[in-house]
Scaffold this active site. Structure first.
Site, PDB file in Angstrom:
ATOM      1  N   GLY A 123       0.758  -1.094   0.124  1.00 50.67           N
ATOM      2  CA  GLY A 123      -0.003   0.028  -0.189  1.00 50.67           C
ATOM      3  C   GLY A 123       0.801   1.134  -0.076  1.00 50.67           C
ATOM      4  O   GLY A 123       2.063   1.253  -0.060  1.00 50.67           O
ATOM      5  N   THR A 171       1.178   3.538   2.467  1.00 50.61           N
ATOM      6  CA  THR A 171       2.184   3.773   3.488  1.00 50.61           C
ATOM      7  C   THR A 171       3.181   2.426   3.882  1.00 50.61           C
ATOM      8  O   THR A 171       4.087   3.129   4.030  1.00 50.61           O
ATOM      9  CB  THR A 171       1.149   3.451   4.959  1.00 50.61           C
ATOM     10  N   CYS A 207      -3.200  10.097  10.979  1.00 51.97           N
ATOM     11  CA  CYS A 207      -2.566  11.355  10.289  1.00 51.97           C
ATOM     12  C   CYS A 207      -3.580  12.593  10.816  1.00 51.97           C
ATOM     13  O   CYS A 207      -2.986  13.585  11.007  1.00 51.97           O
ATOM     14  CB  CYS A 207      -2.776  11.239   8.576  1.00 51.97           C
ATOM     15  N   ASN A 253       0.504  13.576   5.019  1.00 50.80           N
ATOM     16  CA  ASN A 253      -0.324  12.602   5.673  1.00 50.80           C
ATOM     17  C   ASN A 253       0.459  11.098   5.392  1.00 50.80           C
ATOM     18  O   ASN A 253       0.401  10.207   6.165  1.00 50.80           O
ATOM     19  CB  ASN A 253      -1.570  12.470   5.388  1.00 50.80           C
TER      20      ASN A 253
END
Length: 352
Positions: A14, A16, A153, A319
């Site tokens: 993903g 992140t 975030c 973020n």
């Protein structure tokens, strides 16, 4: 300690997970040993993250706790909420340092998981042991921490905006509203009806306005600082930018303070904090996520509308960095006794 700490990234496909890899691949004291993805097991990491071509030669693997413990000293869990808690206890028993980027260990009160996440937490004892991974507030606790709960975030942006306000008694107010504008990458790599480009482009769309679950984190942390019960309403808005989050946190001044006094209190609160930049009085007078993209910085500022004694504090972050992967690595560095900015000496992109 070994020359380099072997790290595993679980859920590496993903946004992140990819951002963790981007940071860790140039980290001077880590070696990426395992990258897992159930969907892409057996495929090259660079196939899914083409920005990492020539930098990472590993393939994704399936996640196996027993196998991973032989190959890693620390593990980053970039998994959905409610999944990490199934793995963290055994990983800790095996002696690994666990950095969890989900919400599974962020809240100290297990009852809050029923309210905000619709499940009963099976490991309330671990909630006490977990350290909330916001280094600006928990630096000392993060030293030698074995279980790090990396913040959300929207919570990060909100807390960083309001922490100096409640800590230094700039106002005696106990209720705050945080309006957060956040980019589409917050929604993850899998498109949904709300994150699909034609639906998201040119949108400014409130969501979870009746109560965003990151408010639980913000209230927990701000109440701890204030030594009083603090209430925070977080109202996030989806905007069409890809990265970045801006929190505009509103309250009312109850004390007669000049703006220079407010500035001094905020600056003093964040003195020596490696990734905090105080924005005031230049051609860009307020924090803007555009100027932190790709970095772990958080830009903090404020404005006073004297006519009605309104105080707004601003916090701008990327973020995926200070709001996720960057902050997770920052907390990991502290836990390992590394320099806080190892792997994070990243200059913000411009233009972005």
């Amino acid at each position: 300690m070994k020359d380099k700490v072997r790290v595993a990234v679980v859920g590496g496909s993903g946004y992140t997970g990819g951002e963790l890899l981007r940071i860790l691949v140039t980290h001077p004291k880590t070696e990426i040993s395992v990258i897992t993805s159930r969907e892409y097991a057996g495929k090259p990491v660079s196939l899914i993250h083409p920005n990492l071509r020539g930098l990472i030669s590993l393939n994704f693997t399936n996640f196996s706790i027993d196998k991973i413990s032989d190959k890693a000293d620390a593990i980053f869990l970039a998994l959905p909420h409610g999944v990490s808690l199934n793995y963290a206890p055994k990983l800790l028993d095996l002696g690994l340092t666990v950095v969890d980027l989900s919400a599974d260990f962020r809240l100290k009160n297990p009852e809050l998981y029923k309210i905000w996440y619709n499940y009963e937490h099976p490991y309330p004892d671990l909630l006490d042991k977990a350290v909330y991974g916001l280094p600006e507030l928990h630096y000392e606790e993060l030293k030698n921490a074995k279980l790090i709960a990396s913040p959300g975030c929207n919570a990060t942006a909100t807390i960083l905006a309001l922490a100096p306000i409640v800590a230094t008694k700039i106002t005696d107010e106990k209720k705050f509203i945080s309006d957060v504008k956040v980019g589409s990458s917050e929604g993850g790599a899998k498109p949904s009806e709300g994150s699909h480009h034609p639906e998201r482009q040119n949108a400014i769309r409130p969501y979870e306005a009746e109560g965003h679950r990151h408010a639980a984190e913000a209230e927990q942390e701000l109440s701890r600082i204030a030594k009083a019960n603090i209430s925070v309403s977080i109202v996030p808005h989806a905007v069409s930018s890809i990265r970045g989050a801006l929190a505009s946190a509103h309250t009312w001044l109850t004390n007669e303070l000049e703006e220079i006094e407010i500035w001094k209190k905020i600056a003093e609160f964040y003195r020596g904090k490696r990734f905090i930049r105080i924005i005031r009085g230049n051609i860009h007078p307020y924090p803007d996520p555009k100027f932190v993209i790709g970095s772990n910085f958080a830009d903090i500022g404020f404005a006073v509308e004297k006519r009605i004694s309104r105080l707004t504090t601003f916090s701008a972050i990327d973020n995926l960095m200070k709001g996720a992967a960057g902050q997770a690595v920052q907390a990991f560095n502290i836990s390992m006794g590394f320099n806080e900015d190892d792997g994070l000496k990243l200059v913000p992109l411009r233009p972005a």
